[in-house]
Design an enzyme around this catalytic site. Structure first.
Site, PDB file in Angstrom:
ATOM      1  N   TYR A 127     -44.664   3.446  12.711  1.00 19.47           N
ATOM      2  CA  TYR A 127     -44.951   2.018  12.655  1.00 19.47           C
ATOM      3  C   TYR A 127     -44.733   1.451  14.045  1.00 19.47           C
ATOM      4  O   TYR A 127     -43.690   1.672  14.654  1.00 19.47           O
ATOM      5  CB  TYR A 127     -44.014   1.336  11.647  1.00 19.47           C
ATOM      6  N   ASP A 134     -42.913   5.165  21.461  1.00 21.80           N
ATOM      7  CA  ASP A 134     -42.432   3.889  20.949  1.00 21.80           C
ATOM      8  C   ASP A 134     -40.942   4.053  20.655  1.00 21.80           C
ATOM      9  O   ASP A 134     -40.553   4.648  19.647  1.00 21.80           O
ATOM     10  CB  ASP A 134     -43.207   3.514  19.683  1.00 21.80           C
ATOM     11  N   LYS A 183     -35.652  -4.624  20.221  1.00 22.64           N
ATOM     12  CA  LYS A 183     -34.384  -4.610  19.497  1.00 22.64           C
ATOM     13  C   LYS A 183     -33.156  -4.655  20.426  1.00 22.64           C
ATOM     14  O   LYS A 183     -32.820  -5.723  20.911  1.00 22.64           O
ATOM     15  CB  LYS A 183     -34.330  -3.427  18.548  1.00 22.64           C
TER      16      LYS A 183
HETATM   17  N1  HOZ Z   1     -40.423  -3.778   9.967  1.00 26.27           N
HETATM   18  C1  HOZ Z   1     -39.146  -3.859  10.583  1.00 26.27           C
HETATM   19  C2  HOZ Z   1     -38.274  -2.734  10.138  1.00 26.27           C
HETATM   20  N2  HOZ Z   1     -38.751  -1.443  10.424  1.00 26.27           N
HETATM   21  C3  HOZ Z   1     -38.458  -5.203  10.411  1.00 26.27           C
HETATM   22  C4  HOZ Z   1     -38.376  -5.719   9.039  1.00 26.27           C
HETATM   23  C5  HOZ Z   1     -37.749  -7.120   8.944  1.00 26.27           C
HETATM   24  O1  HOZ Z   1     -37.242  -7.656   9.925  1.00 26.27           O
HETATM   25  O2  HOZ Z   1     -37.764  -7.665   7.871  1.00 26.27           O
END
Ligand code: HOZ
Length: 426
Positions: free
Chosen positions: A142, A237, A265
């Site tokens: 992702y 990534d 992050k």
């Molecule tokens: N999609 C992110 C986690 N892999 C963030 C999800 C979120 O902040 O709700």
């Protein structure tokens, strides 16, 4: 005092699904999301005042623990000097230096506002630099919600059963070529089928959005070799793994030098930030030095940059040793429980990031991960939540530890987890 349920009802009326990012809605596990009112150290508190030991850590950034006093004081101090200038600051150069010093493959770096922005820009740059439009995406990885990446995407897209999102033009994703994680042969096959067309291979070197899946021993070095052989770039990534699994990210553990790296992050210490960087000759193509366009009013925001700097400063060798030891502690506890109780589960970890899979066979890729027992996962998730442990509300996310987690916190988690799992599989 409002209950979580009342807050969720209210939010659902005016925010799609009641949340600003889909996984948080508890869609795949059911029930009511906890509305968080505050956090400190290893704990979060919900709107009803219930305390949870937190294994989400804002999905990775809170590696020092929540509300780290040094970071909070720095943010307070910095905000007195203005919140945003839309002009360069000296702080941005300090953060760039800190990133470059830790990740040697990054020779120049550009700050943006999120991991999604970083990956979108890195892909555009890889395409512009090579003059090729196609790229290889690894199934289940992702990279945020940029159009080109929303094909067989992990994280919330998989959690909600929409790995290929409507609204993404077919013409965009026709250039996204797919290969399974840990399958070098598949990537080689794509290079052979599409000679001179592939700009880059884009992946999370440690996959953290389909649970946590480690690369097989020769996988990343094999991708490096293939990219060199076929004139494509290798893009890691490391939005999740950067400064998390090791001081220099996953690339330092596996000793593979990508051409471009995306970050996010931790680099913002919990404030909105992203970054992408890499080889000097490639990064020099970015505007205003070169012709590839990418911009942002809030890019390099002083508060986010200061939070990131103060976070990185605390992440020294000793900090990583402690994180590794906490990770090892959880790993041996979970593996012990699996063995003692004969549970059909498997576990993978890198430093302070881990994945517990509801499947006994080793998970190598997206297909394997999708074979997990998500019904039992949901039972486990809710029973742990009830007992005060806040895990990611999806089988397809990783768990995170922080420097604020103590062995006694983790001993409590392991004890409760074993009891709950025995019940779930009784
Ligand atoms: N999609 C992110 C986690 N892999 C963030 C999800 C979120 O902040 O709700």
């Amino acid at each position: 005092m409002s209950t979580n349920e009342q807050l969720f009802d209210q939010a659902q009326r005016i925010i799609p699904g009641g949340v600003n990012s889909p996984v948080r809605a508890f869609g795949s596990v059911g029930g009511t999301p906890r509305f968080i009112s505050r956090a400190e150290g290893a704990y979060v508190w919900d709107a009803e005042g219930k305390r949870y030991l937190d294994f989400v850590g804002s999905w990775g950034p809170m590696i020092l623990g929540h509300a780290n006093p040094v970071v909070v004081a720095a943010v307070q101090e910095q905000s007195q000097h203005g919140l945003s200038f839309g002009a360069p600051t000296e702080l941005e150069t300090y953060l760039a230096k800190e990133i470059i010093e830790r990740i040697p493959s990054v020779e120049q770096v550009r700050l943006v506002n999120s991991g999604t922005e970083a990956t979108m820009a890195a892909l555009r740059l890889a395409r512009a630099f090579t003059g090729r439009e196609a790229f290889v995406k690894i199934e289940g990885c992702y990279h945020g919600h940029g159009d080109a990446f929303l094909v067989q995407a992990g994280s919330g897209a998989t959690t909600l059963g929409i790995p290929n999102s409507p609204g993404v033009p077919e013409s965009v994703v026709s250039k996204t070529l797919l290969a399974p994680f840990n399958d070098l042969g598949a990537v080689e096959g794509l290079f052979k089928e599409h000679p001179g067309e592939i700009s880059c291979v884009f992946l999370e070197p440690i996959a953290g959005n389909m649970g946590l899946i480690l690369p097989a021993p020769d996988y990343l070095s094999g991708l490096r070799r293939l990219c060199d052989q076929y004139g494509a770039l290798l893009v890691f990534d490391e939005v999740m793994t950067g400064f998390r699994v090791a001081r220099g990210g996953a690339q330092s553990i596996y000793d593979v030098r990508p051409d471009l790296t995306t970050l996010g992050k931790i680099v913002g210490g919990g404030m909105p930030i992203g970054a992408y960087g890499g080889r000097d000759d490639i990064m020099s193509h970015m505007a205003p030095k070169g012709p590839v366009y990418q911009a942002g009013t809030l890019s390099g925001n002083p508060i986010a940059v200061r939070a990131g700097l103060e976070t990185l400063k605390q992440l020294d060798d000793e900090a990583y040793e402690k994180l590794e030891s906490l990770g090892r502690y959880v790993e041996s506890g979970v593996l012990g429980a699996i063995e003692r109780k004969g549970l059909p589960l498997s576990f993978q970890r890198s430093g302070s990031m881990f994945g517990l899979f509801f499947r006994s066979e080793h998970v190598r890729n997206y297909e394997d991960a999708k074979g997990c027992d998500t019904t039992r996962f949901a039972k486990y998730f809710h029973a742990m939540l009830e007992r005060g442990f806040y895990l990611a509300p999806s089988q397809f996310e990783a768990g995170f530890l922080s420097l604020a987690h103590s062995e006694s916190d983790l001993a409590g988690y392991l004890e409760q987890s074993e009891e709950v799992l025995s019940g779930v599989f009784a």
